[in-house]
Design an enzyme around this catalytic site. Structure first.
Site, PDB file in Angstrom:
ATOM      1  N   ARG A   1       0.833  -1.208   0.000  1.00  0.00           N
ATOM      2  CA  ARG A   1       0.000   0.000   0.000  1.00  0.00           C
ATOM      3  C   ARG A   1       0.871   1.264   0.000  1.00  0.00           C
ATOM      4  NH1 ARG A   1      -5.548   1.476   0.528  1.00  0.00           N
ATOM      5  NH2 ARG A   1      -6.115  -0.705   0.418  1.00  0.00           N
TER       6      ARG A   1
ATOM      7  N   GLU B   1      -9.841   6.038   6.676  1.00  0.00           N
ATOM      8  CA  GLU B   1      -8.404   6.314   6.609  1.00  0.00           C
ATOM      9  C   GLU B   1      -8.023   7.556   5.804  1.00  0.00           C
ATOM     10  OE1 GLU B   1      -8.066   2.266   5.143  1.00  0.00           O
ATOM     11  OE2 GLU B   1      -6.386   1.960   6.500  1.00  0.00           O
TER      12      GLU B   1
HETATM   13 MO1  MOS Z   1      -6.841  -0.770   9.143  1.00  0.00          MO
HETATM   14  S1  MOS Z   1      -4.936   0.049   9.105  1.00  0.00           S
HETATM   15  O1  MOS Z   1      -6.855  -1.272   7.514  1.00  0.00           O
HETATM   16  O2  MOS Z   1      -6.898  -2.044  10.281  1.00  0.00           O
END
Ligand code: MOS
Length: 776
Positions: free
Chosen positions: A323, A727
């Site tokens: 990623r 995120e």
């Molecule tokens: Mo999250 S960093 O995809 O548990």
């Protein structure tokens, strides 16, 4: 209405695209929401503690357990030898023993597990254990591991075009290095599990985990049981941030092992120090780059190496480093790029998932590069960023071969925020301030985010749900996602309420539990609502189809004339309240329970060529942050910050706004305040809030302007055309880090390159100021 009553017909409250409070908001703020540690303890419950290795790398020559075993209230003192099933609990590949066998590979690794009548007795007994070591040489940094070729899995390279040739032919070229620090999750609720023998050879485990199915799998493995003998439940977590994706299983399996040996319920609640020492964090990275560009700052060629400190085992590091590589472009087109990711093996804790999952580190690297390109050319970094943005038709394919189909949203976001933040005027004001202020310096930075949504492991992109309608018209929803404060249950209640056209208050979303929804993926990669929302929708649709057929038959109308709205079901001239329909359907033997499943379409990946479409879509955002630095002390503040985040089609704008604000502040903590510090022996010395500083309300920008961008629904068919938000906004904080760098550069009139590694603590800012001063 045919019979004169209205059957409770009134507009639905709490449907999608409305701002609703988190379903536990009141219980959170009054302290009455139960977490695992708040569950009533069963009689006979024992408490667990672990003895951690204080050596980074050593052979275990022997142990003295007698002192601990004879302490009052101690029921079990166990080592690896007491594991009845498999010792290794590696999430993807082996490498993580539950308790260290004859070798310890990091300081903080659990060696002995203790169960006693009180937590204090357990901790005292763990301290009493003596372990005899023969120290071995320890590799601690990614640089050392890189040099010695020590990796937890092979390095990978993504390639587009011919980067070497592009670099050689470029009018300008810069090479450099950067270090990006890690981050402790610092969830307010530390790791915890409560394992209860069920008396029939099975176990019920309450676990604070993003991934109940993984905890179930690992507990079963360690105890040598089939998965059907273990049930794992998680009502809510007090924060997780990735730290409870794979590693909650370690804690739960230790509790279960102790429960197995003592035949008692065992609760293992880690104290903060042990939690920080024993469990993995965000990967820190060492970065090398070589970039070639034209006079406008347009990148022509890029070679980049991203080396992550993975720690002593693989854990989820392949996905994390992948990623990072996937996000080494951020929002910028790289016509010729070679991006290499190294998974460095070190004698430190095995690093793990953390909000962004490597993406933030990849983005930090390219944002640093673009910033240095702009400084080298003496151009405003915003102009250089604009010149590099993805754009159709020629400049819209990533270095891993995926087309950025909605690239045109980037200039839209840039235009909107440049205008609303008054960027150009403030750039002039900052320059004027700096010209008149020799010690205090201001900086300004504008950064974008483009973040890929989907698990990069294909099989995780699925979800299931179980919906029950009861005869009073109340609805229970179970799904595979877990609640960590992000509000997934609230959003899924809204989705199911919208589908049945009933008030969300009539729905209850239960704890996540493996006997209701099996084989669920973790709540991670920002996909919780995308996946589980669709699964719950599909389950609700199945029931709705049955009710539609039933009502059509019952009211003698074609199914097209049956409609769910306003808390009722309309069939031709008939209208019945939802509860009446549920009761009537039950009496007519219509099943009112259904499962639903969903899998993400369109995604594929070819590991051999490192290319494909790993992401269903991208989420975007832009940020402008202003910094004010005292160049004699390195201290700083952020007087103003403007965020614009793409949440188009938001299921719940109130919750999404909270996610954007929280993610930004957590990102700013990572990049500025939170410093993990290991001593020369590989021991983490920042393992409590006394030495590890997370941001508080006082670290918020004084003028904090956060908006959701809602001009465009998702072009893909996601749940109600929404976009994932967990995120992506964390990376908006890169603007704060680069604003500090801009202020430091102002000290030398922006004539010199600046290296400001993350976290940019006041100490590091001061050192960067000194470096600029030395250059004159
Ligand atoms: Mo999250 S960093 O995809 O548990």
């Amino acid at each position: 209405m045919t019979d004169g009553t209205n059957h409770g017909v009134r507009p639905v409250r709490g449907g999608v695209h409305t701002a609703q409070a988190h379903d536990s908001a009141l219980r959170h703020v009054t302290g009455s929401a139960p977490y695992v540690d708040d569950l009533p303890e069963l009689p006979g419950t024992l408490h667990a503690a672990v003895r951690l290795s204080d050596k980074a790398h050593a052979r275990i020559l022997g142990m003295d357990l007698a002192g601990a075993r004879t302490m009052p209230g101690v029921h079990a003192v166990l080592t690896y030898d007491d594991v009845p099933g498999e010792l290794d609990i590696g999430a993807i590949l082996p490498g993580d023993p539950l308790l260290a066998p004859d070798l310890v590979e990091y300081a903080g690794q659990p060696v002995v597990a203790v169960a006693a009548e009180t937590m204090l007795a357990a901790r005292a007994a763990a301290r009493r254990v003596e372990v005899f070591y023969e120290p071995l040489p320890a590799i601690l940094t990614p640089e050392e591991a890189l040099e010695q070729g020590l990796f937890v899995s092979p390095s990978q390279t993504m390639r587009r075009g011919d980067a070497a040739a592009a670099l050689n032919g470029a009018p300008h070229r810069l090479r450099g290095e950067l270090r990006i620090g890690g981050q402790d999750h610092f969830y307010l609720e530390t790791h915890i599990a409560y394992a209860i023998p069920d008396g029939d050879g099975g176990y019920k485990v309450h676990s604070s985990t993003q991934h109940p199915s993984e905890v179930q799998h690992q507990v079963a493995k360690v105890l040598g049981l089939p998965m059907n003998a273990v049930t794992v439940e998680c009502r809510r977590m007090g924060g997780a941030f990735g730290g409870k994706e794979s590693q909650a299983a370690h804690v739960a399996a230790i509790a279960a092992l102790l429960a197995h040996h003592t035949r008692r319920p065992v609760k293992f609640r880690m104290d903060r120090d042990d939690d920080m020492l024993m469990t993995g964090k965000r990967h820190d990275f060492f970065v090398r780059y070589d970039v070639g560009f034209d006079g406008e700052g347009r990148i022509l060629g890029l070679e980049m190496e991203l080396a992550a400190r993975c720690g002593m085992s693989l854990d989820l590091s392949n996905g994390v480093v992948d990623r990072a590589m996937f996000h080494a472009d951020n929002a910028y087109f790289l016509p010729h790029a070679t991006i290499t990711g190294h998974r460095c093996r070190t004698n430190t804790v095995s690093n793990t998932a953390f909000r962004g999952f490597g993406g933030p580190q990849g983005m930090a690297a390219i944002e640093h590069v673009v910033d240095e390109v702009a400084r080298h050319l003496g151009r405003d970094a915003l102009d250089v960023r604009r010149a590099n943005l993805y754009a159709a038709p020629e400049r819209d394919v990533t270095h891993y071969g995926m087309r950025v189909e909605d690239a045109d949203i980037l200039p839209e976001l840039f235009d909107e925020l440049e205008r609303s933040s008054d960027y150009r005027e403030r750039r002039r004001a900052v320059a004027a301030f700096n010209a008149a202020s020799p010690v205090l310096k201001k900086g300004l930075a504008f950064t974008p985010v483009k973040f890929g949504i989907s698990f990069t492991a294909l099989h995780l992109n699925q979800a299931a749900a179980l919906v029950h309608v009861y005869t009073d018209g109340s609805v229970q929803v179970n799904h595979g996602g877990t609640e960590m404060g992000q509000g997934i249950h609230t959003k899924i209640a809204q989705i199911v309420a919208e589908e049945f056209q009933i008030d969300a208050a009539r729905l209850r979303v239960t704890a996540s539990v493996t006997d209701k929804v099996p084989n669920a993926p973790p709540s991670a990669a920002s996909t919780g609502t995308d996946l589980n929302g669709m699964a719950a929708l599909n389950a609700a649709r199945t029931i709705k189809e049955r009710l539609t057929a039933f009502m059509a038959d019952h009211c003698k109308v074609p199914p097209e004339q049956v409609a769910f709205r306003d808390n009722a079901v309309f069939a031709g001239n008939h209208a019945l309240g939802f509860a009446e329909v549920a009761k009537l359907a039950f009496l007519n033997r219509v099943p009112l329970s259904a499962t639903g499943h969903y899998k993400t379409p369109k995604i594929h990946w070819d590991p051999a060529t490192q290319s494909g479409r790993p992401f269903f879509y991208f989420a975007y955002g832009v940020a402008v942050t202003e910094a004010l630095v005292d160049t004699l002390t390195g201290e700083y503040r952020f007087p103003r910050c403007d965020l614009l985040h793409d949440c188009s089609g938001s299921i719940n704008p109130a919750i999404d706004l909270g996610q954007v604000e929280g993610a930004f502040v957590q990102g700013l903590g990572w990049l500025t305040a939170e410093e993990l510090w290991w001593d020369g022996e590989g021991r983490l010395r920042t393992h409590a809030p006394s030495t590890y500083k997370i941001p508080t309300s006082r670290d918020l920008p004084a003028d904090f302007r956060v908006r959701l961008y809602d001009a465009r629904p998702n072009r893909e068919e996601t749940i109600h055309r929404s976009k994932a938000v967990g995120e992506p906004p964390l990376m908006l904080a890169l603007s704060g880090w680069l604003a500090l760098k801009d202020a430091v550069a102002a000290l030398g009139g922006h004539r010199h390159p600046v290296r400001l590694d993350a976290p940019a603590t006041p100490e590091r800012v001061l050192l960067a100021c000194e470096a600029v001063r030395r250059q004159g």
